[in-house]
Design an enzyme around this catalytic site. Structure first.
Site, PDB file in Angstrom:
ATOM      1  N   GLU A  57      -0.959  -4.389  -8.129  1.00 40.29           N
ATOM      2  CA  GLU A  57      -1.092  -2.975  -7.788  1.00 40.29           C
ATOM      3  C   GLU A  57      -2.346  -2.382  -8.422  1.00 40.29           C
ATOM      4  O   GLU A  57      -3.060  -1.585  -7.802  1.00 40.29           O
ATOM      5  CB  GLU A  57       0.145  -2.199  -8.251  1.00 40.29           C
ATOM      6  CG  GLU A  57       1.402  -2.507  -7.456  1.00 40.29           C
ATOM      7  CD  GLU A  57       1.283  -2.132  -5.987  1.00 40.29           C
ATOM      8  OE1 GLU A  57       0.405  -1.328  -5.625  1.00 40.29           O
ATOM      9  OE2 GLU A  57       2.072  -2.656  -5.192  1.00 40.29           O
ATOM     10  N   HIS A  94      -6.408   1.199  -0.694  1.00 38.61           N
ATOM     11  CA  HIS A  94      -5.392   0.480  -1.468  1.00 38.61           C
ATOM     12  C   HIS A  94      -4.708  -0.589  -0.623  1.00 38.61           C
ATOM     13  O   HIS A  94      -4.566  -1.744  -1.054  1.00 38.61           O
ATOM     14  CB  HIS A  94      -4.357   1.478  -2.000  1.00 38.61           C
ATOM     15  CG  HIS A  94      -3.220   0.842  -2.725  1.00 38.61           C
ATOM     16  ND1 HIS A  94      -3.179   0.750  -4.100  1.00 38.61           N
ATOM     17  CD2 HIS A  94      -2.078   0.255  -2.286  1.00 38.61           C
ATOM     18  CE1 HIS A  94      -2.067   0.134  -4.461  1.00 38.61           C
ATOM     19  NE2 HIS A  94      -1.368  -0.167  -3.376  1.00 38.61           N
ATOM     20  N   GLU A  95      -4.285  -0.212   0.582  1.00 43.20           N
ATOM     21  CA  GLU A  95      -3.579  -1.171   1.434  1.00 43.20           C
ATOM     22  C   GLU A  95      -4.507  -2.284   1.916  1.00 43.20           C
ATOM     23  O   GLU A  95      -4.129  -3.457   1.970  1.00 43.20           O
ATOM     24  CB  GLU A  95      -2.935  -0.443   2.619  1.00 43.20           C
ATOM     25  CG  GLU A  95      -1.933   0.635   2.235  1.00 43.20           C
ATOM     26  CD  GLU A  95      -0.794   0.110   1.381  1.00 43.20           C
ATOM     27  OE1 GLU A  95      -0.489  -1.101   1.450  1.00 43.20           O
ATOM     28  OE2 GLU A  95      -0.202   0.905   0.622  1.00 43.20           O
ATOM     29  N   HIS A 148      -4.966  -4.926  -0.814  1.00 46.58           N
ATOM     30  CA  HIS A 148      -3.914  -5.942  -0.905  1.00 46.58           C
ATOM     31  C   HIS A 148      -4.232  -7.105   0.035  1.00 46.58           C
ATOM     32  O   HIS A 148      -4.040  -8.280  -0.315  1.00 46.58           O
ATOM     33  CB  HIS A 148      -2.562  -5.344  -0.522  1.00 46.58           C
ATOM     34  CG  HIS A 148      -1.845  -4.667  -1.646  1.00 46.58           C
ATOM     35  ND1 HIS A 148      -1.589  -5.279  -2.865  1.00 46.58           N
ATOM     36  CD2 HIS A 148      -1.310  -3.417  -1.735  1.00 46.58           C
ATOM     37  CE1 HIS A 148      -0.940  -4.439  -3.647  1.00 46.58           C
ATOM     38  NE2 HIS A 148      -0.759  -3.300  -2.998  1.00 46.58           N
TER      39      HIS A 148
END
Length: 294
Positions: free
Chosen positions: A209, A147-148, A151
Site C-alpha cells: 500500500e 494509486h490503483e 498496484h
C-alpha cells in the site's frame, strides 16, 4: 489446460518449500524506496494473467451495461476520468516498461460504492460513489487513479497469487482479481463469482500500500496533479468512514502513518508537480480541496 495444471503444481510446490516470496532488500527509484519485483512473478505468466484480466473486465463491463450501470462514454464524468488517465498513463512505464504495451481502458460504473481499481494490463474502473461521496477534485481523482495503477505497475496481485500458490487459473484468476483484490460490488459481478467458485481473497500488505501511494503520486505529479491531494484524499476517506464503512478501506487500509509517509515524500513529489506546472516548489500555492475537513 495441461499447461495451467502444471503451472499450478509448480506454484504450490514452490510455495510449500518457502521458495516463493518477495526480496527483502529495497532500492530507491526517483526518491522512493521500493521492493524489487519478486522473482516469484514468473510463476504466473504475465501474458496469461493479462488475458484473464481482460476477459473478466470485458465480462464485468458487459454485466454493468446490461443492468444499466455502465456510464456512457459521452458522460462528463467518464470524459473527466479518461482525460486524467490520458495525462497519467505516459508516465507509467517509468515503473514498469511493459505498461507501454498495455491495452489501457477506463470506465465508470454507476454504483454508490466508494471504490476504484486497476487490473493487470491497465484496465481501470471507477465507481461513481467515490466521485460523489468524496466530492473529489481532479487532483484527488488523479491520486486515486495513480494509486490503483501503481498496484498494477508493481505487479502486487501477480506476486500475491504466486505467494499463495494458486491451484488453478482461468476463471478463478478473473474472479479473484475482481472480488478478492479490488472489492468490486458482488451485485454486479455475481455471475462471474458463481462461475469462479471459491475465490481467493487477496489483500495488499502495508508495504504494498505504501508503494502504491508513493508510486501513484509520483506518476500523477509528473502528469501535473498536486501530490498534496493524496493527503486530503485519505483524510476525506477517514472522515467518511466514521459515518459508514467504506469498502475501499477494507482492501486499502488507511491511517495517519500512511499520511505521514506521503508528507515525508513531499520534498520529492512537489518539485515534480512544480516542474510540470512550469514553476518551482517554493512558488506553489497551498493545496485547497473543495470541502471542509473539520
Amino acid at each position: 489446460m495441461k499447461k495451467f495444471k502444471q503451472l499450478a503444481v509448480c506454484v504450490s510446490l514452490f510455495a510449500a518449500i518457502g521458495g516463493v516470496g518477495a526480496q527483502d532488500k529495497t532500492v530507491v527509484q526517483d526518491g522512493i524506496s521500493v521492493t524489487p519485483l519478486s522473482r516469484s512473478r514468473v510463476l504466473i505468466p504475465e501474458a496469461q494473467l493479462n488475458e484473464a484480466a481482460a476477459q473478466q473486465y470485458t465480462q464485468m463491463m458487459g454485466e454493468a451495461q446490461q443492468k444499466g450501470a455502465l456510464v456512457p462514454a459521452s458522460h462528463p464524468e467518464v470524459r473527466r476520468l479518461r482525460a486524467i488517465a490520458q495525462r497519467i498513463i505516459p508516465h507509467a512505464p517509468r515503473w514498469n516498461q511493459n505498461a507501454s504495451q498495455w491495452k489501457w481502458q477506463v470506465n465508470l460504473i454507476d454504483s454508490k460504492d466508494v471504490n476504484a481499481f486497476c487490473m493487470p494490463g491497465g484496465r481501470i474502473g471507477f465507481f461513481s460513489g467515490i466521485l460523489t461521496q468524496l466530492k473529489l477534485t481532479d487532483d484527488e481523482v488523479a491520486a486515486v487513479m495513480g494509486h490503483e495503477i501503481a498496484h498494477a505497475l508493481r505487479e502486487h496481485s501477480r506476486e500475491k497469487m504466486a505467494k499463495q500458490g494458486m491451484t488453478s487459473m482461468g476463471a478463478r484468476v478473473g474472479g479473484a482479481l475482481i472480488s478478492g483484490i479490488f472489492g468490486v460490488d458482488p451485485g454486479i459481478t455475481g455471475a462471474v463469482a458463481n462461475q469462479a467458485g471459491q475465490l481467493l481473497v487477496l489483500k495488499f500488505s502495508r508495504n504494498e500500500e505504501r508503494e502504491a501511494d508513493l508510486v501513484g503520486l509520483d506518476i500523477s505529479s509528473r502528469a501535473g496533479y498536486d501530490p498534496r491531494a493524496g493527503i486530503t484524499l485519505w483524510r476525506k476517506m477517514a472522515a467518511l468512514s466514521k459515518r459508514a464503512p467504506i469498502e475501499l478501506l477494507s482492501t486499502h487500509p488507511g491511517g495517519e502513518t500512511r499520511i505521514k509517509d506521503m508528507e515525508e515524500h513531499m520534498n520529492v513529489l512537489l518539485p515534480l508537480y512544480a516542474r510540470a506546472k512550469g514553476t518551482t516548489a517554493a512558488k506553489l500555492p497551498p493545496y485547497r480541496t473543495n470541502v471542509s475537513l473539520r
